[in-house]
Motif scaffolding. Structure first.
Motif, PDB file in Angstrom:
ATOM      1  N   VAL A  92       0.871  -1.177   0.000  1.00 23.18           N
ATOM      2  CA  VAL A  92       0.000   0.000   0.000  1.00 23.18           C
ATOM      3  C   VAL A  92       0.909   1.228   0.000  1.00 23.18           C
ATOM      4  N   TYR A  93       0.724   2.073  -0.997  1.00 26.00           N
ATOM      5  CA  TYR A  93       1.539   3.272  -1.148  1.00 26.00           C
ATOM      6  C   TYR A  93       0.759   4.479  -0.634  1.00 26.00           C
ATOM      7  N   SER A  94       1.414   5.243   0.241  1.00 22.88           N
ATOM      8  CA  SER A  94       0.780   6.423   0.825  1.00 22.88           C
ATOM      9  C   SER A  94       1.663   7.644   0.620  1.00 22.88           C
ATOM     10  N   CYS A  95       1.020   8.793   0.471  1.00 20.62           N
ATOM     11  CA  CYS A  95       1.787  10.030   0.362  1.00 20.62           C
ATOM     12  C   CYS A  95       1.678  10.822   1.659  1.00 20.62           C
ATOM     13  N   LYS A  96       2.686  11.648   1.877  1.00 17.51           N
ATOM     14  CA  LYS A  96       2.715  12.541   3.023  1.00 17.51           C
ATOM     15  C   LYS A  96       3.174  13.912   2.563  1.00 17.51           C
ATOM     16  N   ALA A  97       2.558  14.934   3.109  1.00 11.74           N
ATOM     17  CA  ALA A  97       2.942  16.294   2.744  1.00 11.74           C
ATOM     18  C   ALA A  97       3.110  17.131   3.993  1.00 11.74           C
ATOM     19  N   ALA A  98       4.137  17.961   3.985  1.00 10.61           N
ATOM     20  CA  ALA A  98       4.362  18.923   5.069  1.00 10.61           C
ATOM     21  C   ALA A  98       3.670  20.216   4.666  1.00 10.61           C
ATOM     22  N   VAL A  99       2.583  20.542   5.360  1.00 11.11           N
ATOM     23  CA  VAL A  99       1.687  21.607   4.923  1.00 11.11           C
ATOM     24  C   VAL A  99       1.580  22.710   5.969  1.00 11.11           C
ATOM     25  N   GLN A 100       1.696  23.934   5.502  1.00 13.81           N
ATOM     26  CA  GLN A 100       1.358  25.090   6.314  1.00 13.81           C
ATOM     27  C   GLN A 100      -0.051  25.508   5.899  1.00 13.81           C
ATOM     28  N   ALA A 101      -0.999  25.327   6.793  1.00 14.39           N
ATOM     29  CA  ALA A 101      -2.378  25.687   6.479  1.00 14.39           C
ATOM     30  C   ALA A 101      -2.562  27.200   6.570  1.00 14.39           C
ATOM     31  N   THR A 102      -3.591  27.690   5.926  1.00 14.62           N
ATOM     32  CA  THR A 102      -3.875  29.119   5.987  1.00 14.62           C
ATOM     33  C   THR A 102      -4.223  29.525   7.409  1.00 14.62           C
ATOM     34  N   GLY A 103      -3.731  30.676   7.816  1.00 14.13           N
ATOM     35  CA  GLY A 103      -4.036  31.181   9.131  1.00 14.13           C
ATOM     36  C   GLY A 103      -3.139  30.686  10.243  1.00 14.13           C
ATOM     37  N   THR A 104      -2.104  29.947   9.900  1.00 15.08           N
ATOM     38  CA  THR A 104      -1.174  29.444  10.904  1.00 15.08           C
ATOM     39  C   THR A 104       0.242  29.503  10.371  1.00 15.08           C
ATOM     40  N   SER A 105       1.208  29.592  11.275  1.00 18.21           N
ATOM     41  CA  SER A 105       2.610  29.601  10.855  1.00 18.21           C
ATOM     42  C   SER A 105       3.248  28.225  11.034  1.00 18.21           C
ATOM     43  N   ARG A 106       2.515  27.296  11.618  1.00 21.31           N
ATOM     44  CA  ARG A 106       3.075  25.982  11.890  1.00 21.31           C
ATOM     45  C   ARG A 106       2.895  25.068  10.677  1.00 21.31           C
ATOM     46  N   VAL A 107       3.804  24.102  10.568  1.00 23.84           N
ATOM     47  CA  VAL A 107       3.766  23.117   9.495  1.00 23.84           C
ATOM     48  C   VAL A 107       3.443  21.758  10.096  1.00 23.84           C
ATOM     49  N   TYR A 108       2.448  21.095   9.526  1.00 18.11           N
ATOM     50  CA  TYR A 108       2.046  19.777   9.994  1.00 18.11           C
ATOM     51  C   TYR A 108       2.164  18.771   8.852  1.00 18.11           C
ATOM     52  N   ASP A 109       2.373  17.518   9.243  1.00 16.21           N
ATOM     53  CA  ASP A 109       2.374  16.436   8.254  1.00 16.21           C
ATOM     54  C   ASP A 109       0.956  15.890   8.088  1.00 16.21           C
ATOM     55  N   TYR A 110       0.557  15.735   6.842  1.00 17.00           N
ATOM     56  CA  TYR A 110      -0.725  15.128   6.518  1.00 17.00           C
ATOM     57  C   TYR A 110      -0.485  13.890   5.650  1.00 17.00           C
ATOM     58  N   TRP A 111      -1.334  12.874   5.847  1.00 17.30           N
ATOM     59  CA  TRP A 111      -1.202  11.613   5.138  1.00 17.30           C
ATOM     60  C   TRP A 111      -2.429  11.347   4.275  1.00 17.30           C
ATOM     61  N   GLY A 112      -2.193  10.679   3.164  1.00 17.28           N
ATOM     62  CA  GLY A 112      -3.296  10.163   2.383  1.00 17.28           C
ATOM     63  C   GLY A 112      -3.733   8.806   2.916  1.00 17.28           C
ATOM     64  N   GLN A 113      -4.792   8.254   2.329  1.00 14.50           N
ATOM     65  CA  GLN A 113      -5.352   7.002   2.817  1.00 14.50           C
ATOM     66  C   GLN A 113      -4.647   5.779   2.234  1.00 14.50           C
ATOM     67  N   GLY A 114      -3.881   5.978   1.182  1.00 13.45           N
ATOM     68  CA  GLY A 114      -3.135   4.873   0.586  1.00 13.45           C
ATOM     69  C   GLY A 114      -3.808   4.288  -0.637  1.00 13.45           C
ATOM     70  N   THR A 115      -2.994   3.718  -1.509  1.00 18.26           N
ATOM     71  CA  THR A 115      -3.501   3.038  -2.696  1.00 18.26           C
ATOM     72  C   THR A 115      -2.711   1.746  -2.883  1.00 18.26           C
ATOM     73  N   GLN A 116      -3.409   0.671  -3.203  1.00 19.35           N
ATOM     74  CA  GLN A 116      -2.781  -0.645  -3.302  1.00 19.35           C
ATOM     75  C   GLN A 116      -2.078  -0.813  -4.644  1.00 19.35           C
ATOM     76  N   VAL A 117      -0.843  -1.278  -4.577  1.00 18.72           N
ATOM     77  CA  VAL A 117      -0.088  -1.649  -5.775  1.00 18.72           C
ATOM     78  C   VAL A 117       0.273  -3.125  -5.640  1.00 18.72           C
ATOM     79  N   THR A 118      -0.136  -3.920  -6.610  1.00 17.31           N
ATOM     80  CA  THR A 118       0.151  -5.345  -6.600  1.00 17.31           C
ATOM     81  C   THR A 118       0.893  -5.705  -7.873  1.00 17.31           C
ATOM     82  N   VAL A 119       2.073  -6.298  -7.701  1.00 23.31           N
ATOM     83  CA  VAL A 119       2.882  -6.714  -8.852  1.00 23.31           C
ATOM     84  C   VAL A 119       2.898  -8.233  -8.879  1.00 23.31           C
ATOM     85  N   SER A 120       2.227  -8.793  -9.873  1.00 19.57           N
ATOM     86  CA  SER A 120       2.081 -10.247  -9.930  1.00 19.57           C
ATOM     87  C   SER A 120       1.760 -10.678 -11.348  1.00 19.57           C
ATOM     88  N   SER A 121       2.230 -11.877 -11.691  1.00 17.77           N
ATOM     89  CA  SER A 121       1.903 -12.430 -13.002  1.00 17.77           C
ATOM     90  C   SER A 121       0.675 -13.328 -12.897  1.00 17.77           C
TER      91      SER A 121
END
Length: 121
Positions: A92-121
């Motif tokens: 399962v591949y997931s992305c993460k982004a370091a985001v500064q939201a509007t109205g704040t000076s702090r940076v937080y990490d946000y995660w996606g829910q993931g997507t399945q990658v299957t490599v098989s014959s």
């Protein structure tokens, strides 16, 4: 709030290719680094690749030369082009982004829910 949504996963044969996308949306002021991680069944999550806001990239040794990370800052989207896929890339591949939201000076990490990658014959 900020949301990350991945897409592009699926089933592919060994040696094939897939392109993953991760789009960030919501109250975003600025996104600095963006990353891809993966978690295979029964294993810990591992870092795959990262890209800075300026486009500097880095890769895990296991994917170097096969995977390419890129981003479109105008679309708040990060991509992972995966070539020469192996069964060991199945996870399962997931992305993460370091985001500064509007109205704040702090940076937080946000995660996606993931997507399945299957490599098989």
């Amino acid at each position: 709030q900020v949301q990350l949504v991945e897409s592009g996963g699926g089933l592919v044969q060994p040696g094939g290719s897939l392109r993953l996308s991760c789009a960030a949306s919501g109250s975003i002021f600025r996104i600095s680094a963006m990353y891809w991680y993966r978690q295979a069944p029964g294993k810990q999550r591992e870092w795959v690749a990262g890209i800075s806001s300026g486009g500097v990239t880095d890769y895990a040794d296991s994917v170097k030369g096969r995977f390419t990370i890129s981003r479109d800052n105008a679309k708040n989207t990060v991509y992972l082009q995966m070539n020469s896929l192996k069964p060991g890339d199945t996870a399962v591949y997931s992305c993460k982004a370091a985001v500064q939201a509007t109205g704040t000076s702090r940076v937080y990490d946000y995660w996606g829910q993931g997507t399945q990658v299957t490599v098989s014959s």
